[in-house]
Scaffold this active site. Sequence first.
Site, PDB file in Angstrom:
ATOM      1  N   ARG A  24      40.612  75.666 100.143  1.00  0.00           N
ATOM      2  CA  ARG A  24      41.792  75.633 101.019  1.00  0.00           C
ATOM      3  C   ARG A  24      42.561  74.325 100.851  1.00  0.00           C
ATOM      4  O   ARG A  24      43.788  74.311 100.905  1.00  0.00           O
ATOM      5  CB  ARG A  24      41.356  75.847 102.476  1.00  0.00           C
ATOM      6  CG  ARG A  24      40.996  77.321 102.760  1.00  0.00           C
ATOM      7  CD  ARG A  24      40.178  77.438 104.034  1.00  0.00           C
ATOM      8  NE  ARG A  24      39.935  78.809 104.454  1.00  0.00           N
ATOM      9  CZ  ARG A  24      39.002  79.632 103.943  1.00  0.00           C
ATOM     10  NH1 ARG A  24      38.227  79.212 102.962  1.00  0.00           N
ATOM     11  NH2 ARG A  24      38.860  80.865 104.402  1.00  0.00           N
ATOM     12  N   GLY A  91      35.823  85.084  94.732  1.00  0.00           N
ATOM     13  CA  GLY A  91      36.447  85.987  95.708  1.00  0.00           C
ATOM     14  C   GLY A  91      37.410  85.241  96.612  1.00  0.00           C
ATOM     15  O   GLY A  91      38.474  85.757  96.977  1.00  0.00           O
ATOM     16  N   GLN A 166      38.288  85.800 104.415  1.00  0.00           N
ATOM     17  CA  GLN A 166      39.165  85.903 103.250  1.00  0.00           C
ATOM     18  C   GLN A 166      40.332  86.835 103.538  1.00  0.00           C
ATOM     19  O   GLN A 166      41.479  86.552 103.184  1.00  0.00           O
ATOM     20  CB  GLN A 166      38.369  86.380 102.031  1.00  0.00           C
ATOM     21  CG  GLN A 166      37.346  85.344 101.583  1.00  0.00           C
ATOM     22  CD  GLN A 166      36.513  85.781 100.397  1.00  0.00           C
ATOM     23  OE1 GLN A 166      36.646  86.901  99.910  1.00  0.00           O
ATOM     24  NE2 GLN A 166      35.655  84.901  99.931  1.00  0.00           N
ATOM     25  N   ASP A 312      26.624  84.143 104.030  1.00  0.00           N
ATOM     26  CA  ASP A 312      26.235  83.661 102.696  1.00  0.00           C
ATOM     27  C   ASP A 312      24.800  83.134 102.665  1.00  0.00           C
ATOM     28  O   ASP A 312      24.239  82.898 101.589  1.00  0.00           O
ATOM     29  CB  ASP A 312      27.185  82.551 102.229  1.00  0.00           C
ATOM     30  CG  ASP A 312      28.583  83.077 101.949  1.00  0.00           C
ATOM     31  OD1 ASP A 312      28.742  84.294 101.763  1.00  0.00           O
ATOM     32  OD2 ASP A 312      29.531  82.263 101.928  1.00  0.00           O
ATOM     33  N   ARG A 385      23.856  82.476  94.616  1.00  0.00           N
ATOM     34  CA  ARG A 385      23.041  82.379  95.839  1.00  0.00           C
ATOM     35  C   ARG A 385      21.669  83.056  95.662  1.00  0.00           C
ATOM     36  O   ARG A 385      20.704  82.682  96.315  1.00  0.00           O
ATOM     37  CB  ARG A 385      23.794  82.935  97.044  1.00  0.00           C
ATOM     38  CG  ARG A 385      25.124  82.207  97.272  1.00  0.00           C
ATOM     39  CD  ARG A 385      25.542  82.104  98.699  1.00  0.00           C
ATOM     40  NE  ARG A 385      26.873  81.527  98.800  1.00  0.00           N
ATOM     41  CZ  ARG A 385      27.159  80.219  98.778  1.00  0.00           C
ATOM     42  NH1 ARG A 385      26.200  79.325  98.662  1.00  0.00           N
ATOM     43  NH2 ARG A 385      28.411  79.793  98.867  1.00  0.00           N
TER      44      ARG A 385
HETATM   45  C1  S3P Z   1      34.730  82.767 102.588  1.00  0.00           C
HETATM   46  C2  S3P Z   1      34.511  83.855 103.389  1.00  0.00           C
HETATM   47  C3  S3P Z   1      33.334  84.732 103.261  1.00  0.00           C
HETATM   48  C4  S3P Z   1      32.225  84.071 102.441  1.00  0.00           C
HETATM   49  C5  S3P Z   1      32.742  83.433 101.197  1.00  0.00           C
HETATM   50  C6  S3P Z   1      33.749  82.353 101.539  1.00  0.00           C
HETATM   51  C7  S3P Z   1      35.940  81.948 102.788  1.00  0.00           C
HETATM   52  O1  S3P Z   1      33.725  85.921 102.596  1.00  0.00           O
HETATM   53  O2  S3P Z   1      31.237  85.033 102.128  1.00  0.00           O
HETATM   54  O3  S3P Z   1      31.698  82.852 100.455  1.00  0.00           O
HETATM   55  O4  S3P Z   1      36.008  80.815 102.292  1.00  0.00           O
HETATM   56  O5  S3P Z   1      36.859  82.436 103.476  1.00  0.00           O
HETATM   57  P1  S3P Z   1      34.319  87.195 103.401  1.00  0.00           P
HETATM   58  O6  S3P Z   1      35.653  86.831 103.911  1.00  0.00           O
HETATM   59  O7  S3P Z   1      34.372  88.282 102.360  1.00  0.00           O
HETATM   60  O8  S3P Z   1      33.327  87.471 104.487  1.00  0.00           O
END
Ligand code: S3P
Length: 426
Positions: A24, A91, A166, A312, A385
């Site tokens: 971020r 992701g 996310q 996580d 992980r």
């Molecule tokens: C994250 C949100 C989570 C987490 C990922 C990081 C983030 O995912 O599992 O490692 O930084 O917003 P989800 O939004 O899919 O739950």
Amino acid sequence: MPINKAKSLKGEITVPGDKSISHRGVMFGAISDGITELTGFLDGADCRSTIGCFRAMGIDIKQDADHVIIHGKGLNGLSASSEMLDVGNSGTTTRLISGILAGQSFISTLNGDESIQKRPMDRIITPLSQMGAHIRSLRENGCAPLEMGGTQLKAIHYDSPVASAQVKSCVLLAGLYADGITSVTEPVASRNHTELMLSGFGADIKSEGLTASIVGRPNLVGQKIEVPGDISSAAYFIVAGLICPNADLLIKNVNTNPTRAGIIKIAKDMGGNIELLNERVVSGEPVADIQVRTSELHGCEVSGEIIPTLIDELPVIAVMAACASGTTTIKDAAELKVKESDRIATVTENLSNMGCDITPTDDGMIINGGKELHGTTVNTYLDHRIAMSFAIAGLVANGETTFDNEACCCISYPDFFKTLNNLTNK
Ligand code: S3P
């Protein structure tokens, strides 16, 4: 590096910077005016993917290990990349950057590795389309590669079917490019770094209950941010300190934001000897040093609202449960299936291979703990992980634990095996 049974585990460590905050910091800095400086940045592959994407869109970013300087160009200062943006394995990069890209006047395409190409992106395609975005999955399978941008967005309210930071962040970032107020309601609260950090950069953003809302077209201004240690990386050593004999570990400077710190409560519920010391606030985030010592653990239920606060950490919590007496039931965690690997399947496979009594369910797993574990070759499925969680299991297993791949740790914790080795060889 093979892992052997540890006779003791003692020492003081720091863990790398928080992954969510590092991503971020780069993204928000790029679309702010002026300079953003990050210290304690996570120099891992995922965050490097985020840096690469913004460099490709004309942002000058200087990185020296955990020190990053971003020369932001303001909300409308990005330019079209001449190449497809490469999000690697990340992701967070994919889903958050899509919120920003959907609001640009130019069209972008992005893609990542094999794992990213299987992860669900319909969860962002749906709300962004409702905002009037042009966004499509190029293979029409709801996954990357994605194409987006080139239309004017409109503010919406989105009722998200998933508790996902996310998804929430993607919609709020797209809301920066829409007139009026964009809001998102989640079924259960997810991590709130976007809300805390965007407010620090000058956005008008509010959280009330399960709803976060943002006013479009703010003037964002570059910030200095000290990134605290990642509790998701500390989690491996928290569990190691609780399950190993003769253990006493101090993990310094860890982010303990309540939307992230569910593992601390579960460790206590299971009878863990865990203490938060030197609690303070750094760059708007709660931070503490965490002390853990060898403990007699017992099983518990992990379900409901706590799940997004430890999503996580569930692979390493499963390892902790395998070392606890009695049954641990993990429920309401179907999201595990759509992480870097299907973590219900990959945790079950590897814990079973080590001799644990574990049954997978549709939304979690049931672990009958207390059986002796034995070493195995861990099938990581290139999931960082999974590799790190099973290195911790290896510390209490008879015989040697080896890995089909260790390099995947570079995603979030490049020095993980080195740190672990230093502790066990003392
Ligand atoms: C994250 C949100 C989570 C987490 C990922 C990081 C983030 O995912 O599992 O490692 O930084 O917003 P989800 O939004 O899919 O739950």
